[in-house]
Design a protein around this motif. Structure first.
Motif, PDB file in Angstrom:
ATOM      1  N   GLU A 103      -5.431  11.118 -14.617  1.00  0.00           N
ATOM      2  CA  GLU A 103      -4.782  11.078 -13.306  1.00  0.00           C
ATOM      3  C   GLU A 103      -5.668  10.402 -12.271  1.00  0.00           C
ATOM      4  OE1 GLU A 103      -3.898  15.162 -12.634  1.00  0.00           O
ATOM      5  OE2 GLU A 103      -2.205  15.192 -14.046  1.00  0.00           O
ATOM      6  N   LYS A 104      -6.967  10.574 -12.378  1.00  0.00           N
ATOM      7  CA  LYS A 104      -7.887   9.903 -11.445  1.00  0.00           C
ATOM      8  C   LYS A 104      -7.892   8.402 -11.692  1.00  0.00           C
ATOM      9  CE  LYS A 104     -10.936  13.836 -10.595  1.00  0.00           C
ATOM     10  NZ  LYS A 104     -12.323  14.360 -10.634  1.00  0.00           N
ATOM     11  N   ALA A 105      -7.822   8.014 -12.949  1.00  0.00           N
ATOM     12  CA  ALA A 105      -7.758   6.587 -13.279  1.00  0.00           C
ATOM     13  C   ALA A 105      -6.450   5.987 -12.762  1.00  0.00           C
ATOM     14  CB  ALA A 105      -7.875   6.399 -14.783  1.00  0.00           C
ATOM     15  N   GLU A 106      -5.366   6.720 -12.891  1.00  0.00           N
ATOM     16  CA  GLU A 106      -4.076   6.251 -12.390  1.00  0.00           C
ATOM     17  C   GLU A 106      -4.109   6.043 -10.878  1.00  0.00           C
ATOM     18  OE1 GLU A 106      -1.454   8.766 -15.711  1.00  0.00           O
ATOM     19  OE2 GLU A 106      -1.712   9.513 -13.667  1.00  0.00           O
ATOM     20  N   GLN A 107      -4.685   7.031 -10.170  1.00  0.00           N
ATOM     21  CA  GLN A 107      -4.758   6.948  -8.713  1.00  0.00           C
ATOM     22  C   GLN A 107      -5.635   5.781  -8.265  1.00  0.00           C
ATOM     23  OE1 GLN A 107      -2.878   8.700  -6.642  1.00  0.00           O
ATOM     24  NE2 GLN A 107      -3.704   7.440  -4.981  1.00  0.00           N
ATOM     25  N   PHE A 108      -6.695   5.528  -9.016  1.00  0.00           N
ATOM     26  CA  PHE A 108      -7.587   4.404  -8.705  1.00  0.00           C
ATOM     27  C   PHE A 108      -6.822   3.087  -8.780  1.00  0.00           C
ATOM     28  CE2 PHE A 108     -10.623   1.090  -9.861  1.00  0.00           C
ATOM     29  CZ  PHE A 108     -11.649   1.289  -8.947  1.00  0.00           C
ATOM     30  N   LEU A 109      -5.991   2.928  -9.808  1.00  0.00           N
ATOM     31  CA  LEU A 109      -5.218   1.699  -9.954  1.00  0.00           C
ATOM     32  C   LEU A 109      -4.206   1.551  -8.824  1.00  0.00           C
ATOM     33  CD1 LEU A 109      -4.430  -0.836 -11.430  1.00  0.00           C
ATOM     34  CD2 LEU A 109      -3.049   0.535 -13.012  1.00  0.00           C
ATOM     35  N   ILE A 110      -3.591   2.643  -8.421  1.00  0.00           N
ATOM     36  CA  ILE A 110      -2.642   2.581  -7.299  1.00  0.00           C
ATOM     37  C   ILE A 110      -3.361   2.141  -6.027  1.00  0.00           C
ATOM     38  CG2 ILE A 110      -1.144   3.946  -5.793  1.00  0.00           C
ATOM     39  CD1 ILE A 110      -0.416   5.628  -8.247  1.00  0.00           C
ATOM     40  N   GLU A 111      -4.572   2.647  -5.826  1.00  0.00           N
ATOM     41  CA  GLU A 111      -5.337   2.291  -4.629  1.00  0.00           C
ATOM     42  C   GLU A 111      -5.804   0.831  -4.661  1.00  0.00           C
ATOM     43  OE1 GLU A 111      -8.499   5.091  -4.573  1.00  0.00           O
ATOM     44  OE2 GLU A 111      -7.223   6.783  -4.005  1.00  0.00           O
ATOM     45  N   LYS A 112      -6.270   0.377  -5.806  1.00  0.00           N
ATOM     46  CA  LYS A 112      -6.820  -0.976  -5.920  1.00  0.00           C
ATOM     47  C   LYS A 112      -5.753  -2.027  -6.198  1.00  0.00           C
ATOM     48  CE  LYS A 112     -11.074   0.382  -5.338  1.00  0.00           C
ATOM     49  NZ  LYS A 112     -11.825   0.026  -4.111  1.00  0.00           N
ATOM     50  N   GLN A 113      -4.640  -1.624  -6.826  1.00  0.00           N
ATOM     51  CA  GLN A 113      -3.528  -2.523  -7.127  1.00  0.00           C
ATOM     52  C   GLN A 113      -3.878  -3.613  -8.136  1.00  0.00           C
ATOM     53  OE1 GLN A 113      -0.101  -2.556  -5.727  1.00  0.00           O
ATOM     54  NE2 GLN A 113      -0.822  -0.439  -5.489  1.00  0.00           N
ATOM     55  N   ASP A 114      -4.996  -3.466  -8.810  1.00  0.00           N
ATOM     56  CA  ASP A 114      -5.450  -4.527  -9.710  1.00  0.00           C
ATOM     57  C   ASP A 114      -6.213  -3.936 -10.888  1.00  0.00           C
ATOM     58  OD1 ASP A 114      -6.302  -6.820 -10.922  1.00  0.00           O
ATOM     59  OD2 ASP A 114      -7.431  -7.579  -9.205  1.00  0.00           O
ATOM     60  N   PRO A 115      -5.734  -4.093 -12.115  1.00  0.00           N
ATOM     61  CA  PRO A 115      -6.451  -3.560 -13.282  1.00  0.00           C
ATOM     62  C   PRO A 115      -7.855  -4.128 -13.421  1.00  0.00           C
ATOM     63  CG  PRO A 115      -4.206  -4.159 -13.873  1.00  0.00           C
ATOM     64  CD  PRO A 115      -4.439  -4.700 -12.496  1.00  0.00           C
TER      65      PRO A 115
END
Length: 294
Positions: A121-133
């Protein structure tokens, strides 16, 4: 869905397969601060310009762990608004997050700082924040220092997110996400009762397990893999039982059902290459299992 999960998890062999699949993440994570970091694969999609819709990508089955990762993304107004990083088991049934949430995956019991679903879930939230894999930098072990509180490997997560974005939006299937199970009657002659387990993600069946159970509680695919069924040795078959039924599983996944295949009076078909055993019952049980997914 909880009722379906309780049915699946009650089988000791299936549960054993799930537990065996989590062994790789139970070892306490090492400090990777000094290891070199590399970027996830670059893509040809521009951040902030994603097409609206749902994106999905699935990785390869990890035979050692028994898990196959997948990532589902939702994009609205050109931005990623929801991320679901999960995995399906080699025996289908409950997804990895569900197993982790129930405590069966047991990473903390193995010394990890948090359970798998909590780190995911933390990894998911990080991607939402950064918008870039590509913002998820990883070291040679596939781990990252970029996301606080995440010690699990995230390289496949980043790769699958990028793969999904590159592939473009996909239509969701007709089923409710979850785990589904159905079983037939005990065959007095063979001593086996056929079983089917399915996992649905993004509305489509992404994992299927056609097997059976005998009076001793043994799993039919495992029984065959261990050489106890002996179709090649005892009956001169072209392939062992588990090898043939796995081809039927794959056919089901590729066609999301029986497709145009027809069966004879013995439940056999010429429509699936390399399959000479009767498999019609499995397709019927799969259809029965999915009745609860509509």
């Amino acid at each position: 869905m909880k009722k379906k999960l309780s049915i699946i998890l009650s089988g000791t062999l299936i549960l054993g397969g799930l537990l065996a699949g989590c062994g790789g993440d139970k070892t306490p994570e090492a400090n990777d601060a000094n290891k070199p970091q590399t970027e996830a694969p670059a893509g040809d999609v521009k951040v902030g310009e994603y097409k609206d819709g749902t994106y999905f990508a699935q990785g390869e089955m990890n035979e050692k762990s028994g898990w196959q990762s997948n990532v589902t993304l939702k994009v609205e107004s050109g931005k990623i608004t929801d991320v679901d990083w999960n995995a399906t088991n080699i025996k289908a049934g409950p997804d990895k997050k569900t197993v982790s949430e129930s405590g069966e995956y047991g990473m903390k019991a193995g010394g990890a700082q948090a359970e798998w679903h909590e780190q995911a879930e933390k990894a998911e939230q990080f991607l939402i924040e950064k918008q870039d894999p590509k913002a998820i930098t990883v070291n040679d072990e596939g781990k990252t220092d970029a996301i606080s509180g995440v010690s699990i490997s995230v390289d496949e997560f980043a790769e699958l997110a990028q793969k999904a974005l590159q592939a473009g939006p996909t239509e969701a299937g007709p089923y409710k996400d979850g785990a589904y199970h159905a079983e037939g009657e005990m065959d007095a002659n063979s001593g086996w009762k056929s079983t089917v387990d399915l996992t649905v993600v993004n509305g489509k069946v992404v994992a299927a397990y056609f097997s059976g159970v005998n009076a001793a509680g043994e799993d039919k695919q495992d029984f065959s893999k261990e050489g106890k069924y002996g179709m090649k040795e005892k009956g001169g078959a072209q392939a062992e039982w588990h090898e043939q039924v796995q081809k039927a599983q794959q056919f089901f996944l590729e066609n999301q059902g029986v497709g145009s295949v027809s069966f004879n009076d013995e439940g056999k078909t010429d429509g699936i290459s390399g399959v000479s055993i009767g498999v019609q019952e499995y397709f019927k049980l799969a259809e029965k299992a999915l009745e609860g997914a509509k």
